[in-house]
Design a protein around this motif. Structure first.
Motif, short mmCIF file in Angstrom:
data_model
loop_
_atom_site.label_atom_id
_atom_site.label_comp_id
_atom_site.label_asym_id
_atom_site.label_seq_id
_atom_site.Cartn_x
_atom_site.Cartn_y
_atom_site.Cartn_z
N LEU A 308 0.80 -1.23 0.00
CA LEU A 308 0.00 0.00 0.00
C LEU A 308 0.83 1.28 0.00
O LEU A 308 0.51 2.23 -0.73
CB LEU A 308 -0.95 -0.02 1.20
N PRO A 309 1.93 1.39 0.79
CA PRO A 309 2.68 2.65 0.79
C PRO A 309 3.36 2.97 -0.54
O PRO A 309 3.79 4.11 -0.74
CB PRO A 309 3.73 2.44 1.90
N THR A 314 -1.69 10.58 -4.17
CA THR A 314 -2.92 11.07 -4.80
C THR A 314 -3.86 9.92 -5.15
O THR A 314 -5.09 10.07 -5.09
CB THR A 314 -2.59 11.87 -6.07
N VAL A 315 -3.30 8.78 -5.51
CA VAL A 315 -4.12 7.62 -5.85
C VAL A 315 -4.89 7.14 -4.63
O VAL A 315 -6.09 6.84 -4.70
CB VAL A 315 -3.24 6.49 -6.43
N LEU A 316 -4.21 7.08 -3.49
CA LEU A 316 -4.86 6.61 -2.27
C LEU A 316 -5.90 7.59 -1.76
O LEU A 316 -6.96 7.19 -1.26
CB LEU A 316 -3.81 6.35 -1.18
N ARG A 377 3.29 7.60 4.60
CA ARG A 377 2.79 7.66 3.22
C ARG A 377 1.30 7.37 3.16
O ARG A 377 0.64 7.69 2.17
CB ARG A 377 3.54 6.64 2.35
N ILE A 378 0.78 6.74 4.19
CA ILE A 378 -0.65 6.46 4.27
C ILE A 378 -1.26 7.45 5.23
O ILE A 378 -0.89 7.51 6.40
CB ILE A 378 -0.91 5.02 4.75
N SER A 379 -2.20 8.24 4.78
CA SER A 379 -2.76 9.30 5.60
C SER A 379 -3.64 8.73 6.71
O SER A 379 -4.22 7.66 6.60
CB SER A 379 -3.58 10.26 4.74
#
Length: 512
Positions: A308-309, A314-316, A377-379
């Motif tokens: 995932l990271p 922007t994609v996530l 990297r993951i909000s």
């Protein structure tokens, strides 16, 4: 002579009937109006060649074609066949008696043969709604359209067969599909089974809870721990698609051109696993000519994001709204299109760049601060929307060969289906809510009220972990699912306690 044929334009996952008026009169030149795109305008050359090869004549007169309604843009080469049939009828080469009874669609090759098109299932549904007797389509699309009962679906190999049919020759037979047969054996032997997974009982328990309540899940663990392996087995424990879900899922894949010639209905829940280099448009849908993205192709199924990271930020972030609303709206200057996007998000990730943070045996070699930067990297808002965070620990080598036989997917699926049946009965009076993950805040207050001990545990967790209000709701939803698996009406303290432990990334010890 003026004649009318009928086609269809697909907008989103719905179709609109297009009336094609063809006038052949004395004069010269070829005119096409009604907002056709370049692919439709280029049909003249394909039609002219196809007619000549099929031993028809191209009219030596003025040809005017109007495609109504004129304010809807006509896109693609699927209008070749209705245009060609209209020209033949208007020039007196075939009868026009049957034209008003059928929707005709298909792409022509230069030799007159028919090529497959997209969006056949929505067109078939619209044809039935509008009272047409049937459809005439390329043979490779007939099976897909035939799942719609109440209309005749004819598959043709070339334009000569269509012309003969219009002349009254019974050269085409209606295509028939047995939907019960399509659904038979959807869980055939040989698919990925949880019985093949050694150890990882806590991970399998988390996936069972996720499947039972339709919850989103993220797995954190070192490389080779089995994250991808268990994720691929998740569809095997999900309840089978209902006919309504199957039709809706098939419509999306039909519009995207993902239906094979030997497939009529999608009977297995989709499992989509895009690469981390995917763009935001490819994930959520869109483009110059809007198409459904991966989140819509995963509708009623699973979207698996491995590593995932590594996905672009922007994609996530564009997934945040669809995760809440369960649909995606794609807006353009002239129109807005809605695609369904009710999917289970299953993600996996390494705990750090080297992959061995918190590993029981191997040492992490990442620089100070690298772990928190990697997880950053993951909000936080995206993590809040993921119900279960589960840490995956590698299975020791000594247990790989000696581990006892694990439960089969079939056994786990039976428990999942019992829990889903409870939820279906509970939410039968609430439109659009089918499982615990879909509960609104109002429904939470009605159906997910913990007992006194559970409330105290939840209060302590909120204070110590600093959880958000959204995380609070997620814990209640997961605890409701755990209680449903056990067949219990009330949410007790141990249900809350187990739900809280599935918030690994909210606990201290993560993030360096």
């Amino acid at each position: 002579m003026l004649v009318k044929t009928f086609g269809a334009a697909v907008s989103g996952i719905h179709a609109v009937v297009i009336t094609i008026e063809v006038s052949v009169s004395p004069g010269i030149r070829f005119f096409m109006v009604g907002l056709p795109d370049n692919a439709v305008k280029e049909s003249q050359q394909r039609i002219e060649s196809a007619l000549k090869v099929s031993e028809f004549k191209w009219p030596g007169y003025k040809i005017i074609i109007n495609m109504a309604p004129a304010d809807i843009r006509k896109e693609g080469s699927a209008y070749d066949l209705p245009l060609a049939v209209g020209i033949l009828a208007a020039s007196g080469q075939i009868s026009q008696d049957l034209l008003s009874k059928y929707i005709i669609m298909g792409e022509l090759s230069l030799d007159g043969s028919l090529q497959p098109i997209k969006g056949v299932l929505p067109i078939a549904i619209k044809a039935k709604e509008e009272g047409f007797k049937g459809l005439i389509l390329p043979m490779s699309n007939a099976r897909e359209a035939a799942v719609v009962k109440g209309i005749d679906v004819y598959g043709a190999e070339n334009i000569r067969q269509v012309a003969d049919f219009m002349a009254g020759m019974n050269n085409l037979e209606p295509f028939v599909v047995d939907t019960e047969q399509e659904f038979a054996g959807i869980f055939a032997d040989g698919e990925d089974d949880f019985a093949d997974v050694k150890g990882q009982e806590s991970v399998k328990r988390a996936l069972e809870i996720a499947a039972a309540g339709g919850h989103n899940l993220i797995m954190i663990g070192p490389p080779g721990a089995g994250k991808s392996m268990v994720a691929k087995r998740l569809p095997g424990i999900l309840p089978p698609l209902t006919l309504e879900e199957s039709l809706e899922t098939t419509k999306i894949h039909s519009v995207a051109g993902k239906i094979g010639s030997n497939t009529s209905l999608i009977t297995r829940r989709p499992f989509r696993s895009p690469h981390h280099t995917i763009s935001d448009v490819a994930l959520v849908g869109g483009g110059s000519y809007p198409q459904p993205g991966e989140i819509s192709l995963a509708h009623n199924g699973v979207l698996f994001l491995d590593e995932l990271p590594e996905f672009k930020r922007t994609v996530l972030e564009v997934m945040r709204q669809p995760l809440e609303d369960r649909h995606i709206s794609i807006s353009r200057a002239r129109s807005s299109i809605d695609y369904p996007a009710s999917f289970m998000l299953v993600a996996s990730m390494n705990p750090c760049p080297c992959g061995y943070f918190n590993h029981p045996d191997k040492k992490c070699v990442c620089a100070p601060g690298a772990v928190s930067k990697y997880l950053g990297r993951i909000s936080g808002p995206l993590l809040d929307r993921i119900d279960l965070h589960i840490e995956v620990v590698p299975v020791p080598f000594s247990k790989l060969g000696t581990a006892p036989a694990a439960e089969k997917s079939e056994v786990i699926r039976e428990r999942v289906m019992r829990a889903r049946k409870i939820q279906a009965q509970r939410y039968s009076g609430h439109q659009g809510v089918h499982c615990n993950a879909m509960m609104s805040s109002r429904l939470l207050r009605q159906y997910a009220v913990p007992d006194e001990g559970g409330s105290q545990i939840l209060k302590n967790a909120m204070e110590k972990l600093g959880l958000s209000a959204r995380a609070y709701d997620r814990i209640l939803k997961v605890s409701r699912t755990i209680a449903d698996i056990e067949g219990m009406d009330a949410i007790q303290a141990h249900h809350i306690a187990e739900a809280v432990q599935y918030r690994s990334l909210d606990r201290s010890g993560w993030g360096g």
